[in-house]
Design a protein around this motif. Structure first.
Motif, PDB file in Angstrom:
ATOM      1  N   HIS A   1      39.738  54.230  58.956  1.00 28.36           N
ATOM      2  CA  HIS A   1      40.492  55.478  58.816  1.00 28.36           C
ATOM      3  C   HIS A   1      41.924  55.165  58.382  1.00 28.36           C
ATOM      4  N   ILE A   2      42.315  55.712  57.225  1.00 22.72           N
ATOM      5  CA  ILE A   2      43.670  55.512  56.693  1.00 22.72           C
ATOM      6  C   ILE A   2      44.410  56.837  56.765  1.00 22.72           C
ATOM      7  N   PRO A   3      45.431  56.929  57.598  1.00 26.07           N
ATOM      8  CA  PRO A   3      46.174  58.205  57.721  1.00 26.07           C
ATOM      9  C   PRO A   3      46.849  58.582  56.414  1.00 26.07           C
ATOM     10  N   LYS A   4      47.055  59.849  56.213  1.00 23.35           N
ATOM     11  CA  LYS A   4      47.767  60.335  55.033  1.00 23.35           C
ATOM     12  C   LYS A   4      49.248  59.993  55.131  1.00 23.35           C
ATOM     13  N   TYR A   5      49.858  59.947  53.970  1.00 26.87           N
ATOM     14  CA  TYR A   5      51.283  59.573  53.915  1.00 26.87           C
ATOM     15  C   TYR A   5      52.143  60.582  54.657  1.00 26.87           C
ATOM     16  N   GLU A   6      51.764  61.838  54.626  1.00 26.61           N
ATOM     17  CA  GLU A   6      52.579  62.871  55.270  1.00 26.61           C
ATOM     18  C   GLU A   6      52.715  62.633  56.769  1.00 26.61           C
ATOM     19  N   GLN A   7      51.749  61.959  57.367  1.00 23.23           N
ATOM     20  CA  GLN A   7      51.813  61.701  58.799  1.00 23.23           C
ATOM     21  C   GLN A   7      52.919  60.710  59.152  1.00 23.23           C
ATOM     22  N   PHE A   8      53.285  59.846  58.196  1.00 23.70           N
ATOM     23  CA  PHE A   8      54.344  58.875  58.436  1.00 23.70           C
ATOM     24  C   PHE A   8      55.714  59.391  58.010  1.00 23.70           C
ATOM     25  N   ASN A   9      55.730  60.412  57.176  1.00 24.38           N
ATOM     26  CA  ASN A   9      56.982  60.943  56.652  1.00 24.38           C
ATOM     27  C   ASN A   9      57.558  61.955  57.635  1.00 24.38           C
ATOM     28  N   LYS A  10      58.368  61.473  58.540  1.00 22.11           N
ATOM     29  CA  LYS A  10      58.963  62.344  59.544  1.00 22.11           C
ATOM     30  C   LYS A  10      60.126  63.118  58.931  1.00 22.11           C
ATOM     31  N   PRO A  11      60.336  64.350  59.318  1.00 22.95           N
ATOM     32  CA  PRO A  11      61.456  65.126  58.764  1.00 22.95           C
ATOM     33  C   PRO A  11      62.800  64.539  59.207  1.00 22.95           C
ATOM     34  N   LYS A  12      63.744  64.575  58.299  1.00 24.37           N
ATOM     35  CA  LYS A  12      65.076  64.026  58.584  1.00 24.37           C
ATOM     36  C   LYS A  12      65.870  65.024  59.433  1.00 24.37           C
ATOM     37  N   THR A  13      66.527  64.501  60.426  1.00 26.14           N
ATOM     38  CA  THR A  13      67.331  65.346  61.304  1.00 26.14           C
ATOM     39  C   THR A  13      68.663  65.685  60.641  1.00 26.14           C
ATOM     40  N   LYS A  14      69.336  66.699  61.161  1.00 26.83           N
ATOM     41  CA  LYS A  14      70.641  67.089  60.629  1.00 26.83           C
ATOM     42  C   LYS A  14      71.671  65.989  60.823  1.00 26.83           C
ATOM     43  N   GLU A  15      71.592  65.283  61.961  1.00 25.52           N
ATOM     44  CA  GLU A  15      72.534  64.188  62.220  1.00 25.52           C
ATOM     45  C   GLU A  15      72.343  63.062  61.211  1.00 25.52           C
ATOM     46  N   PHE A  16      71.074  62.772  60.890  1.00 20.58           N
ATOM     47  CA  PHE A  16      70.793  61.716  59.917  1.00 20.58           C
ATOM     48  C   PHE A  16      71.319  62.086  58.535  1.00 20.58           C
ATOM     49  N   ILE A  17      71.083  63.341  58.122  1.00 17.54           N
ATOM     50  CA  ILE A  17      71.556  63.786  56.808  1.00 17.54           C
ATOM     51  C   ILE A  17      73.082  63.756  56.744  1.00 17.54           C
ATOM     52  N   LYS A  18      73.744  64.166  57.815  1.00 13.56           N
ATOM     53  CA  LYS A  18      75.200  64.183  57.858  1.00 13.56           C
ATOM     54  C   LYS A  18      75.760  62.764  57.806  1.00 13.56           C
ATOM     55  N   GLN A  19      75.110  61.838  58.539  1.00 13.51           N
ATOM     56  CA  GLN A  19      75.561  60.450  58.539  1.00 13.51           C
ATOM     57  C   GLN A  19      75.377  59.809  57.171  1.00 13.51           C
ATOM     58  N   MET A  20      74.254  60.081  56.511  1.00 12.42           N
ATOM     59  CA  MET A  20      74.012  59.531  55.173  1.00 12.42           C
ATOM     60  C   MET A  20      75.019  60.073  54.168  1.00 12.42           C
ATOM     61  N   GLU A  21      75.373  61.357  54.282  1.00 16.63           N
ATOM     62  CA  GLU A  21      76.361  61.942  53.385  1.00 16.63           C
ATOM     63  C   GLU A  21      77.728  61.309  53.607  1.00 16.63           C
ATOM     64  N   LYS A  22      78.057  61.041  54.864  1.00 21.55           N
ATOM     65  CA  LYS A  22      79.330  60.400  55.184  1.00 21.55           C
ATOM     66  C   LYS A  22      79.385  58.997  54.611  1.00 21.55           C
ATOM     67  N   LEU A  23      78.310  58.237  54.759  1.00 22.76           N
ATOM     68  CA  LEU A  23      78.255  56.878  54.216  1.00 22.76           C
ATOM     69  C   LEU A  23      78.348  56.894  52.689  1.00 22.76           C
ATOM     70  N   ARG A  24      77.720  57.876  52.070  1.00 21.53           N
ATOM     71  CA  ARG A  24      77.776  57.972  50.615  1.00 21.53           C
ATOM     72  C   ARG A  24      79.197  58.250  50.130  1.00 21.53           C
ATOM     73  N   LEU A  25      79.893  59.147  50.798  1.00 22.29           N
ATOM     74  CA  LEU A  25      81.275  59.454  50.430  1.00 22.29           C
ATOM     75  C   LEU A  25      82.192  58.260  50.668  1.00 22.29           C
ATOM     76  N   GLU A  26      81.973  57.534  51.770  1.00 22.99           N
ATOM     77  CA  GLU A  26      82.777  56.344  52.036  1.00 22.99           C
ATOM     78  C   GLU A  26      82.553  55.276  50.969  1.00 22.99           C
ATOM     79  N   ALA A  27      81.308  55.130  50.519  1.00 23.35           N
ATOM     80  CA  ALA A  27      81.010  54.156  49.466  1.00 23.35           C
ATOM     81  C   ALA A  27      81.692  54.540  48.158  1.00 23.35           C
ATOM     82  N   LYS A  28      81.706  55.845  47.841  1.00 24.03           N
ATOM     83  CA  LYS A  28      82.392  56.302  46.633  1.00 24.03           C
ATOM     84  C   LYS A  28      83.900  56.095  46.742  1.00 24.03           C
TER      85      LYS A  28
END
Length: 209
Positions: free
Chosen positions: A61-88
């Motif tokens: 049994h091979i699970p579908k990809y969607e089962q591993f793709n967890k939704p991104k939290t708001k904190e994660f999205i905010k942190q990634m945006e902050k890191l992106r701006l700092e890199a720029k």
């Protein structure tokens, strides 16, 4: 945990085994069966001559990809945006500020890069200067040769000596003047490289707040 698909063949094997009806219903209630339950089932009832034959009745049994793709939290999205701006911001600061050290294989090298077009231009200027010096020396030597005969009436041996002496004198003078010019140009380049460009940041924006 490894899961196997509960195929029709495996389901029939479970139904035909001596497993209690309640256990059968538990195993057949799901679309999959774990490897531990499958091995325990084989060791207890031996429904097939070997475990490999039992495993051949099913498939992995091979699970579908969607089962591993967890939704991104708001904190994660905010942190990634902050890191992106700092890199720029760091990239921008690196562009506007001259680094103190070179970041290439030619570290601590003060040699100026000369492009092919610039090298060709410098070579052309040097050849032109050499030709001009040669013309100046030849012109003065010819004038001395002609003047010593028309005005002084000297012997040819004296005329040759004077012509060579004056030609060498003019050649030395031309070379000295040209070398002085090159030294001035080199000093000007060094002074220009030593100048530090001062840049200031007027205002920065923080898009993460």
């Amino acid at each position: 945990m490894t899961l196997f698909v509960l195929t029709d063949q495996l389901s029939n094997t479970i139904r035909q085994s001596k497993l209690p009806d309640k256990k059968k219903d538990e195993l057949l209630s799901s679309d999959t069966i774990s490897h531990t339950k499958l091995i325990k089932f084989y060791e207890t009832f031996h429904p097939t001559p070997s475990l490999l034959q039992l495993i051949k009745q099913t498939k992995l049994h091979i699970p579908k990809y969607e089962q591993f793709n967890k939704p991104k939290t708001k904190e994660f999205i905010k942190q990634m945006e902050k890191l992106r701006l700092e890199a720029k911001e760091k990239e921008y600061q690196k562009l506007i500020q001259q680094p103190e050290k070179f970041e290439t294989l030619y570290d601590n090298s003060n040699q100026e890069y000369i492009s092919p077009s610039k090298a060709h231009k410098e070579l052309k200027n040097q050849l032109t200067t050499i030709v001009n010096i040669f013309i100046s020396v030849a012109s003065v030597a010819y004038a001395m040769w002609y003047w010593t005969k028309s005005s002084w009436g000297l012997k040819d041996s004296y005329r040759v000596l004077l012509t060579i002496f004056i030609g060498l004198l003019v050649l030395i003078a031309e070379v000295v003047v040209y070398m002085g010019y090159l030294n001035k140009v080199e000093e000007a380049k060094i002074k220009e490289l030593q100048k530090k460009e001062v840049k200031k940041i007027i205002k920065t924006f923080d898009f993460t707040s």
